[in-house]
Design an enzyme around this catalytic site. Structure first.
Site, short mmCIF file in Angstrom:
data_model
loop_
_atom_site.label_atom_id
_atom_site.label_comp_id
_atom_site.label_asym_id
_atom_site.label_seq_id
_atom_site.Cartn_x
_atom_site.Cartn_y
_atom_site.Cartn_z
N THR A 1 0.82 -1.22 0.00
CA THR A 1 0.00 0.00 0.00
C THR A 1 0.85 1.26 0.00
OG1 THR A 1 -1.35 -1.30 1.53
CG2 THR A 1 -2.06 0.96 1.09
N GLY B 1 4.26 1.63 -0.58
CA GLY B 1 5.19 1.71 -1.71
C GLY B 1 4.50 2.17 -2.98
N SER B 2 3.31 1.61 -3.24
CA SER B 2 2.57 2.01 -4.44
C SER B 2 2.16 3.47 -4.36
CB SER B 2 1.31 1.16 -4.59
OG SER B 2 1.65 -0.19 -4.68
N VAL C 1 6.71 6.82 12.45
CA VAL C 1 5.93 7.17 13.64
C VAL C 1 4.82 8.15 13.25
CG1 VAL C 1 6.00 8.11 15.98
CG2 VAL C 1 8.03 6.98 15.04
N ILE D 1 1.96 12.38 10.11
CA ILE D 1 2.21 13.47 11.05
C ILE D 1 3.71 13.73 11.17
CG2 ILE D 1 1.86 14.28 13.41
CD1 ILE D 1 -0.38 12.20 13.66
N GLY E 1 -10.58 -4.04 7.64
CA GLY E 1 -9.19 -3.81 7.26
C GLY E 1 -8.44 -2.89 8.20
N ASP F 1 3.30 -2.34 18.64
CA ASP F 1 3.50 -1.36 17.58
C ASP F 1 3.69 0.04 18.17
OD1 ASP F 1 3.16 -0.41 14.64
OD2 ASP F 1 1.62 0.71 15.73
N LYS G 1 7.14 2.62 18.15
CA LYS G 1 7.12 4.03 17.78
C LYS G 1 7.60 4.90 18.95
CE LYS G 1 3.27 3.25 14.59
NZ LYS G 1 1.79 3.17 14.54
#
Lengths: 438, 438
Positions: free
Chosen positions: B14, B16-17, B134, B138, B189, B203, B207
């Site tokens: 997602t 990279g594209s 992170v 933002i 999703g 996660d 960060k």
């Protein structure tokens, strides 16, 4: 460790003193971050004899800031004197012409001369940095100029003047008049003795003109901003706003419109639950909408010596690290002229407060005119005097009506208001506050 | 116009594209801003045959990202594959060792290997940029590393995981259980098939470890973070929070404490009217307290292909302009080791929800133990079954009591909870949620 970066600091008011104190207090840490010491080596201010809250030992005094700006001992000229012309302009120009970098917090100077100063910076190789000029300590210039460099920005808006936001916040909370609130703000040091510059929206407009330039890649054009201040806002408008789900804020908005770029500074009705509505007191906030980022918001202290010094020193850190960003986010040669969108074409909802003669059909008449102009009404709040009460004064012979329109144009609204006044449909000046949706 | 800056893009999911598409769409504008074109010249991904939503014409394909990283045709290696080790680590290391600059969104990689990678960057001269790691779009890394360079930061905190914030926001709004909400988030999703990494706080902790390092000038230490996830939060906790004036958020906090630096990720009760409490859904927010800035808050999209691509390209713009900021805000040689503050010494208020046996004196007994431990109570909410109603199950034989303590220490609270359990004063596991004031 390299040679120190030598700062020439002109202006030792609240911000200038805070900058000197910051560098004194955090000198070691700054040197560690940067790999190079940062020193205030020259200062200039109005009154040499005044005692300072930082050590002036070893710092050279300059009576003339222009001499400080061109001194061989100055690597970076830090302009914190203020003023859109005069010695501020002269010294900044001199520094840039001598290839020196400049850091300034002077929004008035940049709004008026920013295009030329940016060009000077490019021609002579010194940087021009001004994070502190907009939003005090909030890093909005850096965000627009660097972080959002990959975005096509569609809108930038925010609360850019702490004095106005303080006054509006208190008017709302306490139901007091603009005049009373302003006097209090002056007593507390939140408003100047001559408050025109703040309360009539000029300060916010200066800041907006800088944001617009960076956001849209257009030349700064402070004279093309539609400006209205807050002095006409009355307690009754807050009461109506509360009832209708809005708050009243002085906002600056720049956005792409069909005919060009809209730049507006005016009081606005903003939905009570939006982020901007929640910004209270002297806090500033800036939001940016871009095609990839979506929406981003920064909020923090919009003024004050320490917060502004934080922004000034942030710029100094960048310079000391060798950063060279074009002052307005892109080379002046690739900037576009600013094309002003016509305010008459502004599309949005409107809050109107009208005083109607207390006679049958008064409201029907204005409603018909609005329908004829294609303006459709979203809400109407009519305040009659208590049933059966006799009129106590001439004022009681009018009834106040508050109207919220659906989206329409400035042109249409101004048109019907002119009709109302011409035909005697209303008493006194109608109140008009634009509604801004986010 | 200079030679193009050539990007080697590894990972075409997602993010990279979106990066490739952004550069395709805004190529001209980027070139104008930077004074130099930016081109994706090499790509590498898992599946070569997959169709892409950007043009791959003229872009060289690499089966091996490490080969892309060291290719002479790559100026900047953009790592968007993810993973804390393996090929991500190998290719980033290779790029840096070849003196190339690296842009990455890989928080796991940085949390684990950031210190060494920063050092490699310094040794070989290539930059290491990771704004996207992170807070998604933002610009918090830039803000800490550059804009707030003049501040001594005392605290950095925020909502760093969109999945958790989405789940908590829905649990609060709809009164549904964690499990139901997680299933919905997975269907939409917003949560991974294996949600552990997000919902158990890892996660956010990765960060936070990066923010901590930059904020306090200490080496990254992801293994010294106190971590609790959100899976134990129940609808009844939201009901109690609402009644007591709080919301429940998964927050990451790093702050200076007496014994070192506290790093914590856990659900917290935050006052309902504070800025953090208002952050809903997948939005992220980071607030920073510093001695000169006061307090600053940034909020925006914490994830998503486009917002993250905005941050990646922001870094690329900086590199293309020649910016060279030390990866962690200061040279690794002048960073301090991270000294972990003991969580037992954490001082704050606590929310405790206890199930007490429904017998006279049950509450008096726990109240006495708390008083003996020096813990004073700010509020108590006891929920009895309706008067006169007969117990319908074993559960009705217990009464649930919610206690808010005044400031105390983790040690004291854990001490009394251990006593309660040892002495049979409570049924089941007590709920403990720290209160965070801002």
């Amino acid at each position: 460790m390299q040679e120190p970066l030598r700062l020439g600091l002109a202006g030792l008011g609240t911000v200038g003193s805070s900058v000197a104190r910051l560098i004194e207090q955090h000198g070691d840490d700054l040197a560690a971050r940067i790999g190079r010491p940062v020193r205030v080596t020259g200062i200039s201010a109005r009154d040499r004899s005044r005692s300072r809250d930082f050590s002036t030992t070893g710092i050279e005094w300059f009576d003339d800031p222009v001499a400080l700006a061109r001194s061989d001992a100055t690597d970076v000229f830090v302009e914190l004197m203020g003023g859109e012309d005069g010695v501020a302009l002269q010294s900044v120009t001199t520094a840039l012409e001598h290839g020196k970098s400049v850091v300034t917090a002077n929004k008035a100077l940049l709004a008026k001369h920013g295009n030329r100063l940016a060009q000077l910076s490019e021609e002579h190789g010194g940087a021009l940095a001004f994070e502190a000029a907009v939003g005090g300590g909030i890093p909005v210039i850096k965000t627009l100029r660097e972080a959002l460099g990959g975005n096509r920005v569609s809108r930038v808006y925010g609360i850019l003047n702490g004095t106005c936001n303080y006054i509006l916040s208190r008017m709302e909370a306490e139901g007091i008049s603009f005049g009373d609130c302003l006097r209090d703000a002056q007593a507390l040091g939140y408003a100047e003795a001559d408050p025109t510059f703040d309360v009539e929206g000029y300060d916010a407009a200066h800041k907006l003109s800088i944001l617009t330039s960076i956001a849209f890649g257009t030349r700064i054009d402070r004279d093309s901003i539609f400006i209205e201040g807050i002095s006409s806002i009355e307690p009754v408008d807050f009461a109506a706003a509360e009832e209708l789900g809005y708050r009243i804020k002085l906002i600056g908005v720049a956005k792409r419109a069909e005919s060009g770029i809209e730049q507006r500074v005016h009081p606005a009705m903003v939905p009570k639950d939006c982020d901007i509505a929640r910004i209270k007191g002297v806090t500033n906030a800036v939001a940016i909408d871009g095609d990839f980022i979506g929406s981003l918001m920064l909020s923090g202290p919009g003024a004050g010596g320490n917060a502004t010094a934080s922004a000034v020193v942030g710029d100094i850190v960048d310079l000391a690290r060798g950063a060279r960003t074009p002052p307005l986010g892109r080379p002046t040669s690739s900037m576009e002229p600013y094309v002003r969108a016509k305010i008459q074409k502004h599309a949005g909802g409107y809050y109107l407060r009208l005083n109607l003669p207390d006679r049958p059909g008064a409201f029907a008449s204005i409603a018909r005119r609005m329908a004829d102009a294609g303006i459709s009404l979203a809400s109407i709040v009519q305040r009659n005097r208590p049933a059966g009460a006799a009129p106590r004064s001439e004022l009681d012979l009018v009834q106040s009506v508050v109207i919220i329109t659906h989206e329409t144009t400035e042109e249409a609204v101004r048109g019907v208001l002119a009709q109302f006044e011409a035909e005697g449909d209303v008493h006194g000046r109608p109140q008009l506050i634009r509604i801004e949706e986010f």
